[in-house]
Design a protein around this motif. Structure first.
Motif, PDB file in Angstrom:
ATOM      1  N   GLU A  72       0.901  -1.613  -0.112  1.00 56.35           N
ATOM      2  CA  GLU A  72       0.349   0.156   0.185  1.00 56.35           C
ATOM      3  C   GLU A  72       0.702   1.030   0.365  1.00 56.35           C
ATOM      4  N   SER A  73       2.458   0.987   0.097  1.00 53.36           N
ATOM      5  CA  SER A  73       2.613   2.043   0.409  1.00 53.36           C
ATOM      6  C   SER A  73       3.294   2.821  -1.440  1.00 53.36           C
ATOM      7  N   SER A  74       3.964   4.153  -1.538  1.00 49.93           N
ATOM      8  CA  SER A  74       4.023   4.521  -2.806  1.00 49.93           C
ATOM      9  C   SER A  74       5.338   3.628  -3.441  1.00 49.93           C
ATOM     10  N   LYS A  75       5.814   3.430  -2.328  1.00 46.94           N
ATOM     11  CA  LYS A  75       6.959   3.062  -2.768  1.00 46.94           C
ATOM     12  C   LYS A  75       7.137   1.401  -3.546  1.00 46.94           C
ATOM     13  N   ASP A  76       5.887   0.802  -3.460  1.00 46.43           N
ATOM     14  CA  ASP A  76       5.730  -0.471  -3.375  1.00 46.43           C
ATOM     15  C   ASP A  76       5.121  -0.876  -5.061  1.00 46.43           C
ATOM     16  N   MET A  77       5.580  -1.718  -5.642  1.00 47.60           N
ATOM     17  CA  MET A  77       5.572  -2.185  -7.311  1.00 47.60           C
ATOM     18  C   MET A  77       4.536  -2.607  -7.031  1.00 47.60           C
ATOM     19  N   LEU A  78       4.058  -3.352  -6.130  1.00 50.33           N
ATOM     20  CA  LEU A  78       3.171  -4.533  -6.614  1.00 50.33           C
ATOM     21  C   LEU A  78       1.536  -4.480  -5.805  1.00 50.33           C
TER      22      LEU A  78
END
Length: 245
Positions: A72-78
């Protein structure tokens, strides 16, 4: 409802519980505590596999999870959402190499585990990048993991409830390392069956590498549920009832 029945229900819900007589208790002051935990804990878990209402334990085989979301964070790609999850096989685990201390000044338990087979099925929704693919799938998933080595670290604390000392788990680190994985995600490219099949083939050809992205779902689900079930038991059963005198 009669006054007597009300009193019985209220007292039954507030009195401290005891473990079922068939559950083997270890002695926390025993110099062989670690060996006792290795030998008996999973035996006891299997005795409770169908759940125990008095202890607040839901059915463990299969283990049911309503929903979990990852990424759910902005850095997550998936980003992954799993619903109506059922996990099969966790009660077949074996525990080894326990290192535990439940004396007054300490409260921890670290151990290794081995599970021959774990299968996770449910409804999924995935959006984001995996390998070279942009995924936007939604449907059924069914993932199988063989020869799973696990590492577990529990930390706990003590608190007083109705004059009795109880334990509460405050931290659980769980790592899950399978030797073989097969993934199945139905319609992983929404509306494109042929491309979905090709991508699933590529994913399974690189299954252990892909697990680095997908595996967090299993680890988070199992850690969350174990903490919940253990703390339900701890909240009902005082510390002096969890161990032999």
């Amino acid at each position: 409802m009669s006054v007597i029945l009300v009193v019985v229900l209220v007292l039954g819900s507030t009195f401290a519980k005891t473990l079922p007589p068939e559950i083997v208790k270890c002695r926390k002051s025993d110099p062989n505590l670690n060996q006792c935990l290795d030998k008996y804990v999973m035996e006891d878990v299997r005795k409770l596999a169908m759940g125990n209402r008095d202890l607040g334990i839901n059915q463990l085989e299969p283990l049911s999870i309503p929903e979990v979301t990852l990424g759910e964070s902005s850095k997550d790609m998936l980003r992954q959402i799993y619903r109506n999850v059922k996990i099969h096989g966790i009660t077949s685990a074996m525990i080894k190499n326990s290192k535990a201390n439940f004396t007054q000044d300490s409260c921890y338990w670290n151990y290794d585990s081995f599970t021959p087979l774990v299968r996770m099925e449910g409804d999924y929704k995935i959006n984001g990048k995996l390998l070279l693919f942009t995924l936007n799938g939604e449907g059924k998933c069914n993932n199988t993991f063989w020869d799973v080595d696990g590492k577990n670290q529990f930390k706990c604390e003590r608190y007083t409830k109705k004059g009795k000392t109880h334990l509460r788990m405050t931290d659980h680190v769980f790592k899950f390392n399978p030797k073989k994985v097969i993934f199945y995600y139905d319609d992983i490219i929404k509306g494109n069956e042929q491309l979905s099949e090709q991508i699933m083939k590529t994913i399974n050809e690189n299954a252990l590498a892909v697990y680095a992205d997908f595996g967090a779902a299993i680890e988070q689900i199992m850690a969350t549920v174990w903490v919940k079930n253990i703390n339900e038991v701890f909240a009902r059963v005082p510390e002096d009832e969890l161990f032999q005198p």
